[in-house]
Design an enzyme around this catalytic site. Structure first.
Site, PDB file in Angstrom:
ATOM      1  N   HIS A 228       0.682  -0.863   0.113  1.00  9.03           N
ATOM      2  CA  HIS A 228      -0.363   0.025  -0.189  1.00  9.03           C
ATOM      3  C   HIS A 228       0.769   1.271  -0.148  1.00  9.03           C
ATOM      4  O   HIS A 228       2.577   0.986   0.165  1.00  9.03           O
ATOM      5  CB  HIS A 228      -0.997   0.315   0.784  1.00  9.03           C
ATOM      6  CG  HIS A 228      -0.328   1.031   2.705  1.00  9.03           C
ATOM      7  ND1 HIS A 228       0.585   0.558   3.140  1.00  9.03           N
ATOM      8  CD2 HIS A 228      -1.028   1.734   2.982  1.00  9.03           C
ATOM      9  CE1 HIS A 228       0.707   1.040   3.962  1.00  9.03           C
ATOM     10  NE2 HIS A 228      -0.460   1.896   3.942  1.00  9.03           N
TER      11      HIS A 228
ATOM     12  N   TYR B 280      -5.369   7.384   5.664  1.00  8.13           N
ATOM     13  CA  TYR B 280      -4.931   7.732   6.823  1.00  8.13           C
ATOM     14  C   TYR B 280      -3.991   8.964   6.683  1.00  8.13           C
ATOM     15  O   TYR B 280      -3.240   8.775   5.616  1.00  8.13           O
ATOM     16  CB  TYR B 280      -4.524   6.642   7.706  1.00  8.13           C
ATOM     17  CG  TYR B 280      -3.466   5.870   7.385  1.00  8.13           C
ATOM     18  CD1 TYR B 280      -2.012   6.607   7.029  1.00  8.13           C
ATOM     19  CD2 TYR B 280      -3.780   4.690   6.434  1.00  8.13           C
ATOM     20  CE1 TYR B 280      -0.920   5.782   7.333  1.00  8.13           C
ATOM     21  CE2 TYR B 280      -2.385   4.189   6.163  1.00  8.13           C
ATOM     22  CZ  TYR B 280      -0.845   4.760   6.816  1.00  8.13           C
ATOM     23  OH  TYR B 280       0.124   3.676   5.681  1.00  8.13           O
TER      24      TYR B 280
ATOM     25  N   ASP C 123     -17.252 -26.072  24.694  1.00  5.70           N
ATOM     26  CA  ASP C 123     -18.282 -26.986  25.628  1.00  5.70           C
ATOM     27  C   ASP C 123     -18.859 -27.896  24.736  1.00  5.70           C
ATOM     28  O   ASP C 123     -18.919 -27.976  23.395  1.00  5.70           O
ATOM     29  CB  ASP C 123     -19.003 -26.205  25.710  1.00  5.70           C
ATOM     30  CG  ASP C 123     -20.193 -25.255  25.091  1.00  5.70           C
ATOM     31  OD1 ASP C 123     -19.517 -25.628  24.178  1.00  5.70           O
ATOM     32  OD2 ASP C 123     -21.437 -25.368  25.349  1.00  5.70           O
TER      33      ASP C 123
END
Length: 837
Positions: free
Chosen positions: A227, A258, A561
């Site tokens: 990127h 960003y 479980d």
């Protein structure tokens, strides 16, 4: 500094990779008392040339799940303690109304997971902190003051220096060429400077991880992606910005961007382009790098077309245009630097942590960003030292990052690269939790798949399995049953049909595809003794009976479980979920089995199929089909029989996850189509309906049955999770000592409780905080609507002082406070009358 004259011939632990993850692991191993640790890296220390070397170091702590948020917060505090973190705050802005609603939810996730200082800002408040933005194009922002910038290289060096003080040795310019194994165990690492015998090896090489997997025959589903990151020249708007207080970090996720400040310059990172995938084999070894002329092997030449042209399939403008709209100063600036930098993605976007399944002593810590690097190192170090993953000394649910969560198909290049590209494309996208991937679908189909498709099944991807959530063929049920509407975000990828299926199953009968459930068969003369030492409940029951049990780690946290059926004196079958549950749980059972030949373990991951027939009329549907007597006297609740359904050999379990009369019926996969047709045909007289898993989930919530991975995780012991009845302390089992210590500890603990929303037809989502007197006391680990009790339901772990029935609480969702009440469970049929009739 270690020199080649001291290059070791042996070490207890060798860490491959001296980036921030490898150094964090080494530091935490040293903290635990390890002295014989050696860290190697192909590049120079500590700017090694991997992703750490060029990472912008943004630490936005709030993530979409608890594990990633907790690791980021730990990383922030760890690096801050070394002086390698600059607290400047972080702001995520909303460009659309949908994103603004998302930021409201994200703030609430932060409150749920310990980020309590998050604030929602108006556009003007965002602009006051970041003056160079155009506030007119945003709806607002989510601001966390404690977010900031990690200096990843400096942090790696700081941790390494601390580790060196404890005796850890570091060697740069050392290429690892192979990992030697003997009889399935780590033996040594081969390097260009010699061989180092080792008891353990931790691979923390990030983008090069798959190459190390090839050395030992382990598929590592990870793909490097490039990127872009650019730094502008001085901006007029930042003139004089060299000051102690820096601007907050900025995210513009609606356009995959960003920003961070570099003094009077401004940096921009862009995911706003097509996925640029890189083969790890193309970036390892000097012959692959000499001609590139780049500073680091994790860099690629900057590609202008991916910045100035729109190549992202989901966006309508280029990165430059979108970036300049928010920060107008970019329109006329020059760029002082521009790179395509690599990091990595897995098919699900999560890290890869934990012990290798086939090679004893081999560990992985990969696909970790700087944001979570310190925390990931702590988790894997505690795992290596004590056999249990912990974060900052506490139990943590690392199941979502466990290397064994991956299924067989994820090892293929096609799958890893296809899903990796999708993860890259969506990294900043507004993706609904129930939104389904487009590519790499229908890899694992039950034998009922074509029949379900003909009925309009809405399939969800579950580790490659296509699992029906509801059926369009059941839309006619909406003429009979009332189902409340859901607002906006909660209505996406949802159908009223699932509410109708829920009610139809309660009143009549439904059939549910149970193919993803995995029977783990344990047999042999040592089977009983083995299971008595592995499971929490007493397994010495009469053949034909079943027991519900938990499986714990050494810390007493619940790993699983299970429903356990004893089918013979020396033969048991443990039933667990599908996908990652199947691989994680079967691995734990297999690894703990004795190697003396007294026990044989077989996980029927794909060789069995199953159908659940649940509802008041289930006995009527099945009684003429099967040879067994289905009466209560002959086939009581929680019993199992091997019998025949028509000509099909089946194993029938008398239980129901829906909390109704019912049976789960399992058969070899090749009989599946016949099994579906026989049950469907016999059920026509009783108006049987195929029912999806969405309805089964909501019925199970009403009944108070736990769901592994949401309200049942290794963070909690059986007593906290409300399944203490399945722990028989008269037997000895893995985790018992920790469980007894927890039970005898008088310090406050949380326990799970059902909560119902007071408002008519209100519903919330998991992950949202529970408040008492404006204080966060827990969060919704599971939430849905109970169509039989006609109320929204949430389950949450609350402190004992707030866990009593009748306690008033509030659940926050998108900024709204929903009044709710703690209840005693189960909410439906507390006396089990419906299941045992």
């Amino acid at each position: 500094m270690n020199t080649w004259s001291t290059f070791p011939e042996r070490a207890g632990t060798v860490v491959v990779g001296a980036g921030c993850v490898g150094c964090s692991a080494a530091y935490h191993l040293a903290e635990s008392g390890r002295e014989d640790v050696v860290v190697l890296d192909r590049g120079p220390l500590f700017e090694t040339g991997g992703s750490t070397s060029h990472a912008p170091g943004l630490v936005f702590q709030t993530a979409g799940n608890k594990l990633m948020t907790e690791m980021a917060s730990y990383t922030r505090d760890l690096y801050d303690g070394f002086g390698d973190f600059r607290t400047c705050g972080g702001i995520e802005v909303a460009y659309t109304e949908d994103r603004w609603d998302f930021l409201k939810r994200k703030r609430e996730w932060g409150q749920s997971y310990g980020i309590d200082e998050g604030q929602l800002l108006t556009p003007e408040e965002v602009e006051s902190r970041v003056p160079q933005i155009n506030a007119d194009v945003i709806y607002g922002g989510y601001y966390v003051p404690s977010d900031g910038k990690a200096d990843a290289v400096s942090a790696a060096e700081s941790m390494a220096e601390e580790a060196r003080e404890a005796g850890v040795e570091f060697y740069g310019h050392t290429e690892v060429t192979d990992i030697d194994t003997t009889d399935g165990s780590v033996d040594a690492v081969e390097t260009e400077h010699g061989r180092i015998e080792a008891d353990e090896v931790l691979v923390a090489t990030n983008i090069w991880g798959p190459l190390f997997g090839e050395m030992v025959g382990t598929d590592i589903p990870l793909v490097p992606c490039a990127h872009q990151y650019l730094v502008s020249d001085e901006l007029d708007e930042l003139e004089g910005a060299e000051r102690e207080i820096e601007q907050p970090l900025l995210r513009h996720q609606d356009h995959s961007l960003y920003y961070r400040q570099h003094g009077e310059r401004y940096g921009i990172g862009s995911y706003n382009h097509e996925s640029l995938l890189v083969d790890p084999a193309d970036i390892y070894g000097p012959d692959k790098l000499d001609d590139l002329g780049l500073e680091y092997p994790s860099l690629r030449e900057f590609t202008e077309e991916h910045f100035y042209e729109n190549t992202h399939p989901d966006h309508d403008r280029s990165a430059f245009d979108a970036a300049s709209e928010l920060v107008p100063g970019f329109e006329d600036c020059e760029w002082t630097s521009a790179i395509n930098g690599m990091f990595s993605f897995t098919p699900d976007g999560m890290p890869i942590l934990g012990p290798d399944e086939d090679t004893e002593g081999l560990w992985w810590a990969l696909a970790v960003w700087v944001t979570q690097s310190g925390g990931a190192g702590d988790i894997v170090a505690s795992w290596m030292e004590d056999g249990t993953p912990r974060l900052d000394g506490s139990r943590v649910n690392a199941s979502g990052a466990h290397v064994s969560r991956f299924q067989s198909h994820t090892g293929s290049r096609e799958y890893t690269y296809g899903r990796g590209a999708q993860q890259y494309r969506e990294v900043y996208q507004l993706v609904h939790p129930r939104e389904q991937p487009d590519g790499q679908r229908a890899l694992r189909r039950s034998p009922f798949y074509d029949r379900q498709a003909d009925l309009g099944a809405e399939f969800y991807d579950s580790d490659g399995w296509e699992v029906p959530q509801w059926y369009e063929s059941n839309e006619t049920l909406l003429e009979t049953y009332d189902v409340p509407d859901r607002p906006d975000w909660l209505s996406q990828n949802w159908s009223k049909v699932q509410g109708a299926e829920h009610q139809h199953l309660r009143e009549k009968v439904g059939m549910v595809d149970m193919t993803t459930f995995t029977p783990i068969e344990v047999s042999g003369p040592g089977a009983l003794e083995f299971l008595q030492g592995l499971l929490t409940n007493d397994m010495d029951v009469t053949p034909g009976r079943m027991r519900y049990s938990a499986m714990l780690n050494e810390d007493g946290g619940v790993l699983a479980d299970l429903t356990v059926a004893r089918l013979g004196d020396e033969r048991f079958v443990l039933f667990t979920g599908g996908g990652s549950s199947a691989t994680l749980h079967s691995r734990w059972v297999t690894e703990h089995a004795p190697d003396d030949g007294s026990v044989d373990v077989t996980a029927h991951v794909s060789s069995r199929t199953g159908i659940g027939v649940f509802g008041p009329d289930s006995r009527k549907v099945l009684s003429d089909l099967v040879e067994a007597d289905l009466s209560n006297d002959e086939f009581p609740f929680y019993s199992a029989q091997e019998t025949y359904l028509g000509s099909i050999p089946v194993t029938m379990l008398r239980l129901s996850y829906a909390g109704e009369l019912g049976w789960e019926i399992y058969a070899p996969t090749e009989y599946g189509s016949q099994l579906w047709d026989a049950i469907r045909e016999a059920g026509e007289e009783y108006d049987i309906a195929p029912v999806g898993w969405a309805a089964l989930d909501s019925t199970s919530m009403e009944k108070g049955f736990r769901l592994w991975g949401t309200d049942l995780t290794p963070e909690h012991n059986p007593y906290e999770a409300g399944i203490g009845f399945a722990a028989d302390l008269d037997t000895d089992f893995v985790g018992k000592a920790a469980l007894v210590a927890d039970k005898n500890d008088d310090s406050p603990s949380d326990r799970i409780v059902p909560i119902t929303l007071d408002e008519e037809e209100a519903v919330v989502d998991a992950g949202h905080p529970v408040f008492v007197d404006d204080e966060v006391v827990g969060y919704c680990c599971r939430a849905d609507y109970g169509y039989t009790i006609d109320a929204g339901i949430a389950y949450a772990y609350l402190p004992e002082e707030y866990a009593s029935s009748g306690q008033d609480v509030e659940i926050r969702y998108e900024g709204d406070a929903h009044p709710a009440t703690v209840r005693s469970g189960p909410l439906f049929d507390p006396d089990r009358d419906k299941m045992i009739r």
